[in-house]
Design a protein around this motif. Structure first.
Motif, PDB file in Angstrom:
ATOM      1  N   ALA A  24      -5.696   3.993   7.238  1.00  0.00           N
ATOM      2  CA  ALA A  24      -4.639   3.030   6.939  1.00  0.00           C
ATOM      3  C   ALA A  24      -4.717   2.582   5.481  1.00  0.00           C
ATOM      4  O   ALA A  24      -3.691   2.452   4.802  1.00  0.00           O
ATOM      5  CB  ALA A  24      -4.745   1.825   7.869  1.00  0.00           C
ATOM      6  N   HIS A  25      -5.933   2.361   4.991  1.00  0.00           N
ATOM      7  CA  HIS A  25      -6.118   1.934   3.606  1.00  0.00           C
ATOM      8  C   HIS A  25      -5.654   3.027   2.644  1.00  0.00           C
ATOM      9  O   HIS A  25      -5.018   2.739   1.615  1.00  0.00           O
ATOM     10  CB  HIS A  25      -7.584   1.581   3.366  1.00  0.00           C
ATOM     11  CG  HIS A  25      -7.849   0.967   2.025  1.00  0.00           C
ATOM     12  ND1 HIS A  25      -7.267  -0.198   1.624  1.00  0.00           N
ATOM     13  CD2 HIS A  25      -8.613   1.361   0.999  1.00  0.00           C
ATOM     14  CE1 HIS A  25      -7.678  -0.496   0.402  1.00  0.00           C
ATOM     15  NE2 HIS A  25      -8.485   0.451   0.001  1.00  0.00           N
ATOM     16  N   PHE A  26      -5.949   4.282   2.976  1.00  0.00           N
ATOM     17  CA  PHE A  26      -5.500   5.387   2.141  1.00  0.00           C
ATOM     18  C   PHE A  26      -3.970   5.425   2.081  1.00  0.00           C
ATOM     19  O   PHE A  26      -3.383   5.593   1.007  1.00  0.00           O
ATOM     20  CB  PHE A  26      -6.039   6.711   2.687  1.00  0.00           C
ATOM     21  CG  PHE A  26      -5.566   7.908   1.909  1.00  0.00           C
ATOM     22  CD1 PHE A  26      -6.135   8.209   0.688  1.00  0.00           C
ATOM     23  CD2 PHE A  26      -4.554   8.713   2.390  1.00  0.00           C
ATOM     24  CE1 PHE A  26      -5.697   9.303  -0.042  1.00  0.00           C
ATOM     25  CE2 PHE A  26      -4.120   9.804   1.675  1.00  0.00           C
ATOM     26  CZ  PHE A  26      -4.686  10.109   0.450  1.00  0.00           C
ATOM     27  N   GLY A  27      -3.326   5.268   3.230  1.00  0.00           N
ATOM     28  CA  GLY A  27      -1.869   5.249   3.267  1.00  0.00           C
ATOM     29  C   GLY A  27      -1.286   4.127   2.432  1.00  0.00           C
ATOM     30  O   GLY A  27      -0.292   4.307   1.723  1.00  0.00           O
ATOM     31  N   LEU A  28      -1.913   2.965   2.495  1.00  0.00           N
ATOM     32  CA  LEU A  28      -1.449   1.824   1.700  1.00  0.00           C
ATOM     33  C   LEU A  28      -1.619   2.089   0.207  1.00  0.00           C
ATOM     34  O   LEU A  28      -0.758   1.726  -0.598  1.00  0.00           O
ATOM     35  CB  LEU A  28      -2.199   0.559   2.104  1.00  0.00           C
ATOM     36  CG  LEU A  28      -1.868  -0.004   3.482  1.00  0.00           C
ATOM     37  CD1 LEU A  28      -2.854  -1.099   3.853  1.00  0.00           C
ATOM     38  CD2 LEU A  28      -0.446  -0.535   3.510  1.00  0.00           C
ATOM     39  N   GLN A  31       1.151   4.306  -0.852  1.00  0.00           N
ATOM     40  CA  GLN A  31       2.398   3.545  -0.955  1.00  0.00           C
ATOM     41  C   GLN A  31       2.433   2.732  -2.246  1.00  0.00           C
ATOM     42  O   GLN A  31       3.469   2.626  -2.899  1.00  0.00           O
ATOM     43  CB  GLN A  31       2.560   2.612   0.244  1.00  0.00           C
ATOM     44  CG  GLN A  31       2.942   3.314   1.512  1.00  0.00           C
ATOM     45  CD  GLN A  31       3.124   2.328   2.658  1.00  0.00           C
ATOM     46  OE1 GLN A  31       3.180   1.118   2.455  1.00  0.00           O
ATOM     47  NE2 GLN A  31       3.196   2.856   3.869  1.00  0.00           N
ATOM     48  N   LYS A  32       1.297   2.165  -2.615  1.00  0.00           N
ATOM     49  CA  LYS A  32       1.233   1.380  -3.851  1.00  0.00           C
ATOM     50  C   LYS A  32       1.459   2.279  -5.054  1.00  0.00           C
ATOM     51  O   LYS A  32       2.167   1.908  -5.997  1.00  0.00           O
ATOM     52  CB  LYS A  32      -0.115   0.680  -3.966  1.00  0.00           C
ATOM     53  CG  LYS A  32      -0.249  -0.194  -5.194  1.00  0.00           C
ATOM     54  CD  LYS A  32      -1.568  -0.932  -5.197  1.00  0.00           C
ATOM     55  CE  LYS A  32      -1.636  -1.875  -6.359  1.00  0.00           C
ATOM     56  NZ  LYS A  32      -2.223  -1.261  -7.544  1.00  0.00           N
ATOM     57  N   ALA A  33       0.884   3.472  -5.019  1.00  0.00           N
ATOM     58  CA  ALA A  33       1.011   4.390  -6.148  1.00  0.00           C
ATOM     59  C   ALA A  33       2.448   4.867  -6.328  1.00  0.00           C
ATOM     60  O   ALA A  33       2.886   5.129  -7.453  1.00  0.00           O
ATOM     61  CB  ALA A  33       0.086   5.582  -5.957  1.00  0.00           C
ATOM     62  N   THR A  34       3.192   4.957  -5.228  1.00  0.00           N
ATOM     63  CA  THR A  34       4.573   5.433  -5.307  1.00  0.00           C
ATOM     64  C   THR A  34       5.579   4.278  -5.327  1.00  0.00           C
ATOM     65  O   THR A  34       6.762   4.503  -5.096  1.00  0.00           O
ATOM     66  CB  THR A  34       4.887   6.370  -4.132  1.00  0.00           C
ATOM     67  OG1 THR A  34       4.671   5.674  -2.904  1.00  0.00           O
ATOM     68  CG2 THR A  34       4.036   7.609  -4.176  1.00  0.00           C
ATOM     69  N   GLN A  35       5.088   3.075  -5.579  1.00  0.00           N
ATOM     70  CA  GLN A  35       5.933   1.881  -5.697  1.00  0.00           C
ATOM     71  C   GLN A  35       6.694   1.554  -4.403  1.00  0.00           C
ATOM     72  O   GLN A  35       7.771   0.994  -4.446  1.00  0.00           O
ATOM     73  CB  GLN A  35       6.939   2.060  -6.850  1.00  0.00           C
ATOM     74  CG  GLN A  35       6.318   2.377  -8.185  1.00  0.00           C
ATOM     75  CD  GLN A  35       5.549   1.211  -8.765  1.00  0.00           C
ATOM     76  OE1 GLN A  35       6.005   0.087  -8.676  1.00  0.00           O
ATOM     77  NE2 GLN A  35       4.389   1.470  -9.331  1.00  0.00           N
ATOM     78  N   GLN A  36       6.133   1.908  -3.248  1.00  0.00           N
ATOM     79  CA  GLN A  36       6.793   1.626  -1.977  1.00  0.00           C
ATOM     80  C   GLN A  36       6.186   0.437  -1.249  1.00  0.00           C
ATOM     81  O   GLN A  36       6.726  -0.022  -0.261  1.00  0.00           O
ATOM     82  CB  GLN A  36       6.721   2.856  -1.064  1.00  0.00           C
ATOM     83  CG  GLN A  36       7.485   4.037  -1.584  1.00  0.00           C
ATOM     84  CD  GLN A  36       7.310   5.262  -0.717  1.00  0.00           C
ATOM     85  OE1 GLN A  36       6.409   5.312   0.117  1.00  0.00           O
ATOM     86  NE2 GLN A  36       8.148   6.249  -0.919  1.00  0.00           N
ATOM     87  N   LEU A  43      -3.670  -4.612   0.941  1.00  0.00           N
ATOM     88  CA  LEU A  43      -4.773  -3.753   0.503  1.00  0.00           C
ATOM     89  C   LEU A  43      -6.107  -4.492   0.594  1.00  0.00           C
ATOM     90  O   LEU A  43      -7.088  -3.963   1.119  1.00  0.00           O
ATOM     91  CB  LEU A  43      -4.541  -3.278  -0.935  1.00  0.00           C
ATOM     92  CG  LEU A  43      -3.553  -2.150  -1.115  1.00  0.00           C
ATOM     93  CD1 LEU A  43      -3.214  -1.966  -2.580  1.00  0.00           C
ATOM     94  CD2 LEU A  43      -4.106  -0.884  -0.537  1.00  0.00           C
ATOM     95  N   GLY A  44      -6.154  -5.694   0.093  1.00  0.00           N
ATOM     96  CA  GLY A  44      -7.387  -6.475   0.133  1.00  0.00           C
ATOM     97  C   GLY A  44      -7.795  -6.839   1.536  1.00  0.00           C
ATOM     98  O   GLY A  44      -8.980  -6.817   1.884  1.00  0.00           O
TER      99      GLY A  44
END
Length: 65
Positions: A24-28, A31-36, A43-44
């Protein structure tokens, strides 16, 4: 996830929980890297949940020895 909920689980369930949280953390992060990702505080929270689960897992493994 609360620590009391994690303490109620056995070692196998905790290991599965840690892997699920890592995925789940990897997916988040993706998403952050692709501005989604709109709410970056997730994340925290996920990172702290992973640490909490790993700590309780280590306690249970140490008590089993």
């Amino acid at each position: 996830m609360k620590a009391s909920e994690l303490r109620a689980k056995d070692v196998a369930a905790l290991e599965k929980e840690v892997t699920d949280l890592l995925k789940a953390h990897f997916g988040l992060r993706m998403q952050k890297a692709t501005q989604q990702l709109s709410d970056t505080s997730v994340l925290g929270k996920t990172r702290r949940d992973i640490a909490r689960a790993k700590t309780i897992l280590a306690e249970k493994k140490g008590a089993a020895k």
